[in-house]
Design an enzyme around this catalytic site. Structure first.
Site, mmCIF file in Angstrom:
data_model
loop_
_atom_site.group_PDB
_atom_site.id
_atom_site.type_symbol
_atom_site.label_atom_id
_atom_site.label_comp_id
_atom_site.label_asym_id
_atom_site.label_seq_id
_atom_site.Cartn_x
_atom_site.Cartn_y
_atom_site.Cartn_z
ATOM 1 N N ASP A 1 1.926 -6.901 2.341
ATOM 2 C CA ASP A 1 0.706 -6.097 2.876
ATOM 3 C C ASP A 1 1.224 -5.041 3.629
ATOM 4 O O ASP A 1 0.485 -4.606 4.637
ATOM 5 C CB ASP A 1 -0.129 -6.897 3.668
ATOM 6 N N ASP B 1 -8.540 -5.385 -2.637
ATOM 7 C CA ASP B 1 -7.697 -5.320 -1.213
ATOM 8 C C ASP B 1 -8.253 -4.335 -0.331
ATOM 9 O O ASP B 1 -8.276 -3.363 -0.413
ATOM 10 C CB ASP B 1 -6.371 -5.359 -1.364
ATOM 11 N N HIS C 1 0.899 -1.299 0.051
ATOM 12 C CA HIS C 1 0.014 0.047 0.006
ATOM 13 C C HIS C 1 0.940 1.254 0.115
ATOM 14 O O HIS C 1 1.511 1.453 1.104
ATOM 15 C CB HIS C 1 -0.821 -0.176 1.121
ATOM 16 N N LEU C 2 0.768 1.974 -1.007
ATOM 17 C CA LEU C 2 1.583 3.273 -1.077
ATOM 18 C C LEU C 2 0.825 4.654 -0.831
ATOM 19 O O LEU C 2 1.381 5.521 -0.560
ATOM 20 C CB LEU C 2 2.191 3.240 -2.680
ATOM 21 N N HIS D 1 -2.967 -12.471 1.492
ATOM 22 C CA HIS D 1 -2.635 -12.632 2.990
ATOM 23 C C HIS D 1 -3.637 -13.805 3.757
ATOM 24 O O HIS D 1 -4.223 -13.587 4.565
ATOM 25 C CB HIS D 1 -2.955 -11.315 3.878
#
Lengths: 427, 311
Positions: free
Chosen positions: A301, A148, A56-57, A228
């Site tokens: 993640d 997600d 996640h950016l 995940h």
């Protein structure tokens, strides 16, 4: 372009040798080699550059938590040369415009391949398909699609998504979480949740979706990826599906390999994550599943959050923890030091297999003459205490703060250029 | 004792010390000496994020009877309603010199966080957190049980306590199971399976789905409040069915031993988990529980704020 020689480094589980990097590729492998600049690799291991399928950016939308640049830097520090930027930004990456923006920011940062993930449904709302084909055809060439953070819980919509992405060799990466069974959920449902009085997130809420989706993927003959995976039951379902020839792959995070739900007894939201930390039996099962290949890959993640979203009471806190900078050390401790995997298996689970699933052609290549010079040099002999204040990520929510993790990334090469050198960011 | 966050924090000796101290303080109060002096100059903050009448008033009365200065901080009508975080509120209270913070919060673990996150230096008393614990309620229940069944002395060895109702969402049940076990009592939980926590078989107590089969041999029956909105979430079909299977009515009460008592932490849903006739009967010690709450909370504040008998 400067050429580099890494002296006396073990390629995976092999004997020490020298590796010369020149003009973006591995130019020579052998003994007694030289180049413009020399790096001492004695005692270290060379792995192909790591590929993260789940990062996640936060850009666009939450640049206070992470940007494409700060996340790229954190990735390089962790030994990554490619990352997949998840779609739950603001605006959501559900159009060609947004995925191209993220892709261009990644190019501008120039530290890793930034591969945008496209949303499966518009706005992650689970009601209508996003423009999957337009994202696939864009400059970002999206191949991984995921809502997600949310589950594609509508079975008919999931079926259509699985079918539709076949046209461009895409894959749907499912966040497996039955929403009704997890309303208000705060942690794994088990003995600990009962004691702490925190609403439970039962294993069955993950397993029921995975079971449904492997059957759907089988029915329509599509490729499916499970994000995940966290429970022993999920490992069993994937194992069964693979034995039936169903085209499913799965990932496990470093934190699900490392922690159990007992750390929640501190009520410290640094340990609040979705899916939640599970029991010891689950940890053992996901480790075994990763070792035997039932679980194909490790994915971080990496979920950065500003401190105000963690420095609070448990139920008010955000879900998620950072992971890029610690991933290789955690896998080393949980999988290699325990004797469950060798370095060849680590290279497979953290580079080769994720590159294949994400269809990233220049990544996950063997360390051989002529391969693109995407490499990480890891020193397994040292260990270091994790200091959250010293993270490269723009956020400090690492669950390993104060713990000592083994090993250290000494150097990372991305397309022949060192992004990390002598354990320091070289950018 | 620095904080009281969970009944699990209390060993046998701690629990007996609190009950004995409460007994002495109750006696001193009954002698009509007015306010007792030990906490003069100390500041106790009641930090209440949830509506609560009896617990807040009980803590306020306890602190005032020990001559402490009391600040009531309720989430309504304060900066909390403007979105101030627990951390900033805690820092504010710290700056104002709170010696102890009594916290009621809808988030399980919030008192634990307040005590351990490094935000404040004073003592923290859990006055009920989410669906986690309510340790002073368990203490006042133990005090009440001891008065009726053990002449107000010693522990509760051999006492059979049956707790009935929504155990899943009950902080009272969690604290009572822990504390009553510490004091030697035997606890049985009775509830429909939907209202029992996952993993209950690992708790130190018996579990039954059948109230009628659980009455015989009980020295005390503690009825838990059941919120009517639970039936909308399919925990049980409707109030009538709940009441007929798990409510304490006169017929059931008459099957209890002569000496058995009926308890309820309040507020009651008359006609739901307990009938009005039972609540108002001679067996009911519900009003007494409220009175005992003040004594027990006096003891807790006294011991936490450096009373002479504190360790």
């Amino acid at each position: 372009m400067t050429s580099y020689v890494i002296k006396d480094v073990a390629i995976l589980d092999g004997k020490p040798t020298d590796i010369v990097i020149k003009d973006g590729v591995i130019a020579e492998i052998g003994n007694g080699l030289s180049a413009d600049q020399t790096i001492d690799g004695s005692g270290c291991v060379a792995l192909p550059g790591l590929v993260d399928l789940h990062t996640h950016l936060r850009e666009p939308g939450r640049e206070d938590a992470e940007t494409v640049l700060s996340g790229s830097r954190a990735a390089a520090m962790g030994g990554f040369t490619a990352i997949h930027a998840m779609a739950n930004t603001n605006p959501v990456a559900d159009t060609a415009g947004v995925v191209e923006q993220v892709w261009r920011l990644g190019q501008a940062a120039g530290l890793v391949d930034v591969r945008p993930v496209g949303a499966v449904t518009m706005g992650l709302e689970g009601t209508a398909l996003a423009e999957l084909g337009a994202m696939a055809d864009s400059a970002a060439a999206v191949r991984v699609f995921s809502d997600d953070g949310k589950c594609v819980h509508d079975a008919a919509l999931m079926r259509r998504a699985l079918e539709y992405v076949k046209a461009f060799d895409g894959v749907v990466a499912q966040h497996a979480q039955e929403p009704r069974l997890t309303e208000g959920a705060q942690m794994n449902e088990g003995v600990v949740s009962g004691k702490l009085g925190l609403a439970g997130w039962p294993a069955v809420a993950e397993e029921a979706i995975i079971a449904r989706d492997v059957l759907l993927a089988h029915h329509v003959g599509s490729r499916l990826h499970i994000c995940h995976l966290s429970t022993a039951g999920s490992v069993e379902i994937i194992r069964w599906a693979k034995s039936r020839g169903i085209n499913v792959t799965a990932e496990v995070t470093p934190h699900h390999l490392y922690f159990t739900d007992e750390v929640v007894e501190t009520y410290d939201p640094i340990f609040k994550v979705n899916p939640p930390l599970r029991t010891k039996a689950d940890v053992e099962a996901v480790r075994a599943g990763l070792a035997d290949g039932t679980i194909n890959i490790v994915a971080t993640d990496h979920a950065p959050h500003p401190s105000e979203d963690k420095d609070c009471e448990w139920t008010a806190a955000a879900f998620g923890m950072t992971g890029l900078e610690s991933a290789l050390s955690v896998v080393f401790e949980t999988m290699v030091q325990t004797g469950l995997m060798n370095w060849a298996a680590v290279a497979d689970r953290m580079s080769v297999a994720p590159a294949q699933i994400g269809r990233v052609s220049s990544q996950g290549q063997p360390i051989a003459v002529g391969s693109p010079a995407n490499l990480v040099i890891f020193d397994p002999r040292v260990s270091q205490e994790v200091d959250a204040r010293k993270t490269v990520s723009a956020s400090r929510n690492t669950p390993y703060a104060g713990r000592t993790l083994p090993g250290k990334v000494v150097a990372t090469f991305y397309r022949g250029t060192p992004t990390v050198l002598n354990g320091e960011l070289n950018a | 004792m620095k904080h009281l966050l969970s009944a699990a924090d209390l060993g046998y000796d701690d629990a007996i010390l609190i009950l004995d101290t409460a007994k002495q303080l109750a006696a001193a109060t009954e002698q009509g000496v007015g306010k007792l002096p030990p906490l003069r100059g100390r500041t106790v903050v009641n930090l209440f994020y949830e509506d609560s009448t009896r617990t807040r008033i009980s803590f306020e009365a306890a602190a005032k009877r020990l001559s402490a200065d009391v600040i009531n901080f309720s989430a309504k009508g304060s900066s909390v309603s403007k979105g101030e975080s627990l951390k900033d509120t805690a820092l504010t209270l710290e700056a104002m010199g709170a010696d102890a913070v009594v916290i009621r919060h809808n988030s399980s673990g919030a008192p634990h966080r307040l005590a351990n996150a490094g935000w404040i230096s004073g003592g923290v008393v859990n006055a009920g957190d989410g669906t986690h614990e309510h340790p002073t309620q368990a203490l006042l229940d133990a005090f009440t049980l001891r008065n009726h069944l053990r002449n107000g002395d010693g522990d509760l060895k051999g006492v059979n306590v049956t707790i009935v109702g929504d155990v899943l969402h009950s902080r009272v049940a969690r604290s009572n199971v822990l504390l009553l076990n510490t004091l030697g009592a035997k606890v049985r939980l009775v509830a429909p399976p939907t209202l029992l926590p996952y993993g209950i078989e690992d708790w130190d107590c018996e579990v039954s789905y059948d109230l009628d089969a659980s009455l015989e041999g009980s020295d005390a029956v503690m009825m838990l409040r059941v919120q009517r909105e639970r039936m909308n979430a399919a925990y049980f079909p409707n109030a009538h069915e709940y009441s007929s299977r798990y409510g304490l009515n006169v017929t059931r009460m008459n099957r209890l031993a002569e000496s058995a008592i009926v308890m309820h932490p309040g507020p009651m849903n008359r006609g739901m988990e307990i009938s009005a006739d039972v609540a108002d009967s001679d067996r009911s010690v519900i009003v007494e529980q409220v009175a005992n709450g003040v004594s027990v909370r006096m003891a807790v504040l006294y011991l936490i704020l450096g009373g002479s008998e504190s360790k």
